[in-house]
Design an enzyme around this catalytic site. Structure first.
Site, mmCIF file in Angstrom:
data_model
loop_
_atom_site.group_PDB
_atom_site.id
_atom_site.type_symbol
_atom_site.label_atom_id
_atom_site.label_comp_id
_atom_site.label_asym_id
_atom_site.label_seq_id
_atom_site.Cartn_x
_atom_site.Cartn_y
_atom_site.Cartn_z
ATOM 1 N N ASP A 91 0.820 -1.216 0.000
ATOM 2 C CA ASP A 91 0.000 0.000 0.000
ATOM 3 C C ASP A 91 0.853 1.264 0.000
ATOM 4 O O ASP A 91 0.679 2.150 0.846
ATOM 5 C CB ASP A 91 -0.944 0.014 1.211
ATOM 6 C CG ASP A 91 -1.752 -1.257 1.346
ATOM 7 O OD1 ASP A 91 -2.139 -1.812 0.306
ATOM 8 O OD2 ASP A 91 -1.983 -1.704 2.480
ATOM 9 N N GLU A 148 -20.532 -3.718 -15.488
ATOM 10 C CA GLU A 148 -19.889 -5.015 -15.386
ATOM 11 C C GLU A 148 -19.721 -5.472 -13.934
ATOM 12 O O GLU A 148 -19.054 -6.474 -13.670
ATOM 13 C CB GLU A 148 -18.520 -4.955 -16.068
ATOM 14 C CG GLU A 148 -18.608 -4.650 -17.568
ATOM 15 C CD GLU A 148 -17.253 -4.586 -18.237
ATOM 16 O OE1 GLU A 148 -16.235 -4.898 -17.555
ATOM 17 O OE2 GLU A 148 -17.196 -4.237 -19.427
#
Length: 570
Positions: free
Chosen positions: A63, A238
């Site tokens: 991260d 989607e």
């Protein structure tokens, strides 16, 4: 043999332990050495002084977020989950030479982690920023266990005027949920906080990005300003999963929103939105994602799971990105954790950023114009030697859930790390073990330490490979049914130990070594002098400690290795 072992321990205690100066429940460690031997670096030498290897921070550095303060400083922070200290910080002036200058959360009141899981809770996705309007550095992150165990606000801010000095106590942000918080300071002096809100309503993995105004005087969020600025993902029709890790930038008068998408495993990617207005509406780029490796086949030295990116501008006006990725073994598992990579950002003619063209693998070498490699590099093959001579542990050492100051000493026996055999094990979520570890940063490595120890009963000390509470290997000197022996112990769910191999030895001073040739297996050996080695076990599967794509050793961390002492019962 048991009498001999007990006799030696008793005689040493009575004589003041001439060789080790330790009571019988203490283990003394000295001369820890870690060496990386990855063939990728040997087979692909750097061709110019301005080239660096990817990852720039190998081993578990997940991260990543970069704070470029406009003064020539680049500060890179990464997540630490259930380990202590919290939020590792590296500094560079040229993007080539990085040094771990400190950690941000270094006091117990800054980092309450009691009862939290090493690899699934604790400190998530940290981000760091500089606000020139008040000359203040900010770091924002989430303490997950504080939310899930105590039902209190988990997201907090700490501040500093000098990033390499002490940081403030946490300022917890009420009336703000979610994870992966980020901050944005606009040109008009106003500040904002962004975060990921997990809905899971329309479908599993349905997330949105929420933004709220931040009061810089009161250090609070303005609840009434909360607004969803991106929902579901770049292509909502989607049903994209796990829109998270938001970062907001204002570039040439346009607001750009970067987010991770697809989850942090094989489907991971980075997507971008933009708007002429701060509050939107934000339009997703039609050519998203701007970074992913999910469509590429298995490949040698391949990088997988890329995403969670941050972009920033250097002093010459060039844009760069940092992001996480994993170097998987055989395309199936990793035991180094999520690592930090660096690549330049390319801009399209119509003003969209792209980190990597579709179908292109992450390059293992990156050119950083104007930079020159120094002597102490964070990447490539390197050797780290620790003689435990200082008053404090070096920045790269970590402990579990707290500073563990009551479990170790550097002053009781100068030149040694002294650990007492503690009843708390590394499998206990509700405790702090006598363990001090550093990150594995290579698939091929040797790690060794000199141990002076005379075990009695259930006492054990040696080198621990730690992935999580229920996935560990322990290379331990133990009293085994009346015989002093070195054991290779596999530790599983609930802390259940399984002795995989055992070798009788003379108690006292030994050098223990854990090695791996290619990341697929570990070898365990010992030596009385560090020269002649005796094998205890070979070919122990490294996959047991690895985070499998299907979650075998589910953990967001990498593997740590280091000295450990306990009273683990076989």
């Amino acid at each position: 043999m048991r009498k001999e072992c007990m006799y030696l321990a008793g005689m040493l205690a009575m004589m003041g332990c001439e060789s080790s100066k330790q009571p019988s429940d203490k283990a003394l460690f000295s001369h820890f050495e870690y060496q990386g031997h990855d063939l990728m670096y040997e087979h692909n030498p750097l061709l110019s002084e301005s080239q660096a290897y990817n990852p720039i921070l190998p081993g578990w550095h997940s991260d990543p977020s970069v704070c470029a303060d406009g003064k020539g400083n680049y500060y890179l922070v990464t997540s630490t989950f259930g380990l202590y200290p919290g939020v590792s910080m590296h500094h560079s002036n040229d993007l080539m030479n990085w040094r771990q200058c400190r950690s941000i959360l270094t006091r117990p009141q800054q980092l309450p982690l009691a009862g939290q899981n090493i690899g699934k809770e604790g400190i998530y996705a940290a981000s760091m920023f500089y606000n020139p309007a008040n000359a203040t550095y900010y770091m924002i992150t989430t303490n997950m266990g504080r939310m899930t165990h105590e039902y209190k606000p988990g997201t907090f801010v700490v501040k500093a005027s000098d990033p390499e000095g002490d940081w403030s106590d946490p300022i917890y942000l009420d009336n703000m949920g979610g994870i992966d918080p980020s901050m944005f300071f606009d040109e008009d002096g106003k500040a904002y906080v962004l975060y990921c809100r997990m809905h899971n309503t329309d479908y599993p993995g349905h997330n949105s990005i929420v933004m709220q105004e931040y009061d810089l005087v009161a250090d609070t969020v303005k609840t009434s300003t909360a607004q969803v600025i991106a929902d579901k993902g770049a292509k909502p029709a989607e049903n994209p999963m796990c829109l998270e890790g938001p970062h907001l930038y204002k570039i040439n008068g346009i607001y750009y929103l970067l987010c991770a998408e697809g989850g942090t495993e094989l489907g991971h990617s980075e997507v971008v939105f933009r708007s002429d207005n701060l509050w939107g509406p934000y339009q997703a780029w039609s050519e998203n994602p701007i970074l992913t490796q999910r469509d590429l086949p298995e490949r040698e030295n391949g990088v997988y799971c890329t995403g969670h990116a941050d972009i920033f501008q250097d002093g010459e006006g060039k844009w760069w990105s940092v992001f996480l990725g994993t170097r998987m073994i055989d395309g199936q598992y990793e035991n180094l954790g999520r690592e930090t990579f660096l690549l330049p950002v390319q801009w399209t003619a119509d003003g969209w950023p792209r980190i990597l063209e579709p179908g292109q693998p992450v390059p293992m070498v990156v050119d950083i114009p104007g930079a020159v490699r120094g002597d102490n590099l964070s990447f490539g093959n390197f050797t780290v030697v620790e003689d435990f001579n200082g008053p404090e542990l070096a920045n790269y050492w970590m402990t579990v859930r707290s500073n563990a100051k009551d479990k170790y000493s550097l002053t009781q026996n100068p030149g040694y790390l002294t650990l007492k055999c503690d009843s708390v094990t590394a499998s206990d979520v509700n405790g702090v073990p006598a363990f001090v570890g550093r990150k594995l940063q290579h698939h091929s490595f040797d790690a060794s330490v000199k141990l002076n120890f005379y075990p009695q009963g259930d006492q054990k000390a040696g080198l621990l490979l730690l992935k999580s509470e229920d996935h560990q290997y322990f290379f331990a000197l133990a009293d085994e049914d009346g015989t002093c022996a070195l054991q290779v112990i596999k530790i599983g769910e609930g802390g259940a130990p399984e002795v995989l191999a055992s070798s009788p030895v003379e108690a006292g001073e030994l050098v223990l070594k854990v090695s791996s040739a290619d990341g697929r297996a570990f070898d365990f050996s010992y030596s009385p002098d560090g020269e002649q080695w005796t094998n205890v076990a070979s070919g122990i599967p490294a996959s047991y400690l690895a985070t499998d794509v299907h979650g075998t050793a589910s953990s967001y961390t990498g593997t740590l290795i280091g000295p450990y002492a306990t009273c683990l019962k076989n």
